[in-house]
Enzyme design. Structure first.
Site, PDB file in Angstrom:
ATOM      1  NE  ARG A 102     -54.358  18.479  -4.961  1.00  0.00           N
ATOM      2  CZ  ARG A 102     -53.948  17.230  -5.160  1.00  0.00           C
ATOM      3  NH1 ARG A 102     -54.420  16.244  -4.422  1.00  0.00           N
ATOM      4  NH2 ARG A 102     -53.093  16.969  -6.107  1.00  0.00           N
ATOM      5  CE  LYS A 149     -61.261  39.875   1.532  1.00  0.00           C
ATOM      6  NZ  LYS A 149     -61.088  41.313   1.210  1.00  0.00           N
ATOM      7  CD  GLU A 199     -58.249  46.960   9.781  1.00  0.00           C
ATOM      8  OE1 GLU A 199     -59.223  47.397   9.128  1.00  0.00           O
ATOM      9  OE2 GLU A 199     -57.259  46.415   9.234  1.00  0.00           O
ATOM     10  CE  LYS A 235     -63.532  40.421   8.052  1.00  0.00           C
ATOM     11  NZ  LYS A 235     -62.083  40.523   8.086  1.00  0.00           N
ATOM     12  CD  GLU A 267     -63.269  42.194  -1.565  1.00  0.00           C
ATOM     13  OE1 GLU A 267     -62.826  41.727  -0.494  1.00  0.00           O
ATOM     14  OE2 GLU A 267     -62.662  43.018  -2.252  1.00  0.00           O
ATOM     15  NE  ARG A 324     -64.421  39.509   3.304  1.00  0.00           N
ATOM     16  CZ  ARG A 324     -63.991  38.371   3.792  1.00  0.00           C
ATOM     17  NH1 ARG A 324     -64.504  37.246   3.393  1.00  0.00           N
ATOM     18  NH2 ARG A 324     -63.023  38.350   4.699  1.00  0.00           N
ATOM     19  CG  ASN A 356     -60.209  46.156   1.016  1.00  0.00           C
ATOM     20  OD1 ASN A 356     -59.103  46.219   1.519  1.00  0.00           O
ATOM     21  ND2 ASN A 356     -60.695  45.056   0.488  1.00  0.00           N
ATOM     22  CG  HIS A 393     -57.727  48.181   3.887  1.00  0.00           C
ATOM     23  ND1 HIS A 393     -58.566  48.842   4.748  1.00  0.00           N
ATOM     24  CD2 HIS A 393     -57.220  47.138   4.593  1.00  0.00           C
ATOM     25  CE1 HIS A 393     -58.573  48.213   5.917  1.00  0.00           C
ATOM     26  NE2 HIS A 393     -57.769  47.178   5.851  1.00  0.00           N
ATOM     27  CG  HIS A 430     -53.190  47.161   1.178  1.00  0.00           C
ATOM     28  ND1 HIS A 430     -54.160  46.385   0.588  1.00  0.00           N
ATOM     29  CD2 HIS A 430     -53.206  46.828   2.490  1.00  0.00           C
ATOM     30  CE1 HIS A 430     -54.737  45.610   1.511  1.00  0.00           C
ATOM     31  NE2 HIS A 430     -54.185  45.874   2.673  1.00  0.00           N
ATOM     32  CG  HIS A 468     -52.926  46.364   8.089  1.00  0.00           C
ATOM     33  ND1 HIS A 468     -52.954  46.492   6.714  1.00  0.00           N
ATOM     34  CD2 HIS A 468     -54.215  46.169   8.476  1.00  0.00           C
ATOM     35  CE1 HIS A 468     -54.200  46.356   6.291  1.00  0.00           C
ATOM     36  NE2 HIS A 468     -54.991  46.169   7.340  1.00  0.00           N
TER      37      HIS A 468
END
Ligand SMILES: NC(=O)c1ccc[n+]([C@@H]2O[C@H](COP(=O)([O-])OP(=O)(O)OC[C@H]3O[C@@H](n4cnc5c(N)ncnc54)[C@H](O)[C@@H]3O)[C@@H](O)[C@H]2O)c1
Ligand SMILES: [Zn+2]
Length: 363
Positions: free
Chosen positions: A120, A142, A184, A226, A236, A241, A245, A248, A252, A265
């Site tokens: 956990r 993330k 990026e 960042k 987000e 935030r 993206n 992206h 993606h 990526h």
């Protein structure tokens, strides 16, 4: 060494940026609640750097369990994650044992998710070794693995205790990976930092050539950008935030559509940012001269600017599986101008079609 702080109430942490930091076991040891860690790396990075890091940690009194998983985006999945859990359980890693990610964004994202869910939640430290990971993925918490149908669809927000970016590791990085990291970096200029975008236009060749002064500045400025965004909107929830993206949603789709690992990526994000710029232009917001500026800078960084030609229907199908989908609607990050991005679900099929047709290549 420079330090950039990620300011989060009660959970602030430093990003250390500098040379020869892998040797600094003390930097890591200082953050550990127990002098025990699992050092998670991949089959490419481990032969280069794992022993050096393990040795430095041992010298600072930290016992290390190495865990090495296969390199590459195609391994950022349940199967590999489970192999990490196997190793942690077999080696009796405990609640206070820290998981240390030594590698690129794949290792960082997967290790972070392992840390978020093992027992956990156990402590976690990032030692990013790619340019992309040093400027982006290691910062902000993330963490995720891919689903066969969608990138990063399974994960958690889980912040590290520290990020240690040793710029010397970039010396062994293939040129294609340097370019992927530059995508990026350029993204930060595009969404919120016009002076940085202009600086990149003046210095992109130096960055491609790995000029250490230029790289140090680009990494620091990216981490500052960042860190500011993450401090303002960690989960987000406010929209800010989500701007990180940019490119992206399309990127993606390219990664998933071609099969993970076919395009890097950063490459997919570069082509995706060109599509986003073209959509913005088709909607009457971005000037064609700015689309040209963006495309030229990405090209000079050694990045692809033409996306695979899947056709609008397939793009829509791929983009329909995205974490930003809300109420069944795909949401896009677009540009009003260089340095000014916004989030919207209000994009016409015509604008998408024009943009995709204009930037498609046969891949
Ligand atoms: N969490 C986030 O906020 C975030 C942000 C951006 C990207 N990402 C994720 O990051 C991943 C991409 O990261 P990446 O580009 O670092 O890819 P990667 O982790 O696959 O690393 C790229 C390749 O370089 C190798 N490598 C790493 N360091 C090296 C070194 N110093 N010398 C030689 N080879 C080295 C790796 O083994 C790998 O083969 C994607 O999965 C993406 O979704 C996450
Ligand atoms: Zn990214």
């Amino acid at each position: 060494m420079q330090t950039v702080e990620v300011a989060l109430t009660g959970r602030s942490y430093p990003i250390y940026i500098g040379d020869q930091l892998l040797e600094r076991g003390d930097l890591v040891a200082h953050h550990l609640p127990q002098k025990r860690a699992a050092l998670i790396s991949d089959t490419t990075v481990a032969p280069l750097y794992l022993e050096k890091v393990a040795h430095a940690l041992n010298a600072s009194g930290v016992a290390v369990t190495p865990v090495v998983i296969p390199a590459g985006e195609q391994h950022k999945n349940w199967h590999t994650l489970n192999a990490v859990f196997d190793a942690l359980i077999l080696n009796r890693c405990e609640r206070k044992s820290t998981l240390i990610a030594l590698g690129g964004g794949v290792i960082g994202d997967l290790t972070g998710f392992a840390a978020a869910s093992y027992l956990r939640g156990v402590p976690f430290i990032q030692i990013p070794t790619t340019l992309l990971a040093q400027v982006d993925s290691s910062v902000g918490g993330k963490t995720a693995i891919n689903h066969p149908r969608g990138k990063n669809m399974i994960g958690a927000f889980y912040q590290p205790l520290a990020v240690i970016a040793d710029m010397n590791t970039l010396n062994t990085l293939p040129g294609r990976e340097i370019s992927a990291g530059l995508a990026e970096i350029i993204k930060y200029g595009l969404i919120r930092d016009v002076p940085f975008f202009k600086w990149l236009e003046d210095n992109i060749e130096a960055l491609v050539a790995r000029d250490s002064t230029a790289l140090a500045y680009a990494i620091q400025r990216s981490c500052e950008n960042k860190a500011e965004v993450v401090a303002a909107d960690e989960r987000e929830e406010l929209g800010e935030r989500a701007l990180l993206n940019l490119g992206h949603t399309f990127g993606h789709a390219i990664e998933t559509g071609l099969g993970y690992g076919t395009w890097l990526h950063g490459e997919a994000v570069a082509a995706g940012m060109v599509i986003a710029a073209r959509v913005s232009q088709a909607m009457g917001m971005l000037k064609s001269a700015d689309v040209a500026r963006i495309t030229t800078l990405l090209e000079r960084a050694g990045l692809p600017v033409a996306a695979p030609d899947f056709g609008l229907d397939r793009y829509m199908e791929l983009m329909g599986i995205d974490k930003k989908v809300e109420g069944g609607k795909i949401r896009f990050i677009l540009l009003r101008a260089i340095g000014s991005a916004f989030l919207t679900a209000d994009v016409s099929a015509a604008a998408l079609n024009t943009a995709l047709a204009g930037s498609a290549a046969n891949v």
